[in-house]
Design an enzyme around this catalytic site. Structure first.
Site, PDB file in Angstrom:
ATOM      1  N   HIS A 195       0.846  -1.144   0.085  1.00 16.87           N
ATOM      2  CA  HIS A 195      -0.034  -0.092  -0.030  1.00 16.87           C
ATOM      3  C   HIS A 195       0.792   1.200   0.219  1.00 16.87           C
ATOM      4  CE1 HIS A 195      -2.165  -3.142   1.924  1.00 16.87           C
ATOM      5  NE2 HIS A 195      -3.200  -3.028   1.318  1.00 16.87           N
TER       6      HIS A 195
HETATM    7  S1  FES Z   1       1.902  -0.796   3.361  1.00 15.67           S
HETATM    8 FE1  FES Z   1       0.082  -1.868   3.641  1.00 15.67          FE
HETATM    9  S2  FES Z   1       0.983  -3.726   4.400  1.00 15.67           S
HETATM   10 FE2  FES Z   1       2.640  -2.380   3.929  1.00 15.67          FE
END
Ligand code: FES
Length: 237
Positions: A202
């Site tokens: 993410h």
């Molecule tokens: S940014 Fe979501 S798991 Fe690493």
């Protein structure tokens, strides 16, 4: 007139019969009781003693009484209570001991609890990943520039404020769990906007001290328990 006299005679005969019947029954009952008492050998506790009103007969317990006196009886009781207490305590101790032995980690689990790493095999400016308790652990041999950058960062303004000195025991060695604090992905080393680690799941960016600098992760990468037992040796766990 003669009819009246005969009826009154019949009435008198009936009345006298009715009065005599209960008396006859009582006489028969008392004779039966006397016969039964005379012929039975059973010693009933309810037959009464002394006067006829006293129907309670208390049995004698003399043959059950302790003949050694009160003191010797107490000694025996104390001995019995003490022995039972000792046996119970021993049983409880063994139960708790067995329970703890069963619950404690087995030898193979204990062997996995610690990992020893030879640091001389890691050149400066390189990462390695080791597995510890099923999780990846990042070990970074930091350069002088990386140490300076990590120490000069204004950590008070960071999302999870932590100085670099609190995250390392020796500035050149950075040891962290390789688990993103957002949802648990494994970040990629030497990547991201801050020259540290980047989580592609993410988009979380960690700096060269493993502190979160950008993206959804709420916390810095976790630092596990570790020690340097001797020069060039690292033990994690
Ligand atoms: S940014 Fe979501 S798991 Fe690493």
């Amino acid at each position: 007139m003669s009819a009246i006299a005969s009826k009154s005679g019949t009435l008198l005969r009936n009345c006298s019969r009715a009065q005599l019947a209960p008396l006859r029954c009582m006489a028969i009952q008392s004779r039966s009781l006397a016969d039964a008492t005379a012929s039975s050998s059973f010693d009933s506790p309810f037959k009464g003693v002394g006067s006829s009103q006293n129907t309670t007969k208390i049995p004698s317990f003399a043959k059950y009484k302790h003949r050694g006196g009160e003191a010797s009886g107490k000694v025996f009781q104390y001995f019995l209570v003490g022995t039972m207490g000792a046996v119970s305590a021993l049983g409880a101790k063994n139960t708790v001991q067995d329970f703890l032995v069963n619950m404690s980690a087995s030898a193979d689990v204990l062997a996995q609890a610690k990992v020893e790493i030879d640091l001389s095999a890691i050149p400066e400016g390189k990462n390695i990943i080791v597995k510890w308790r099923g999780k990846p652990v990042f070990i970074r041999h930091r350069t002088e520039d990386e140490i300076k950058e990590a120490e000069d960062t204004k950590w008070e303004a960071l999302r999870d404020p932590e100085p670099d000195s609190d995250r390392v025991k020796q500035p050149e060695w950075l040891i962290m769990l390789g688990v993103c604090t957002h949802l648990g992905c494994v970040p990629i080393g030497e990547a991201g906007d801050f020259g540290g680690w980047f989580c592609p799941c993410h988009g979380s960016h960690y700096d060269i001290s493993g502190r979160i600098r950008k993206g959804p992760a709420p916390l810095n990468l976790e630092v596990p328990e570790y020690d340097f037992p001797e020069e060039g040796k690292l033990v994690i766990g």
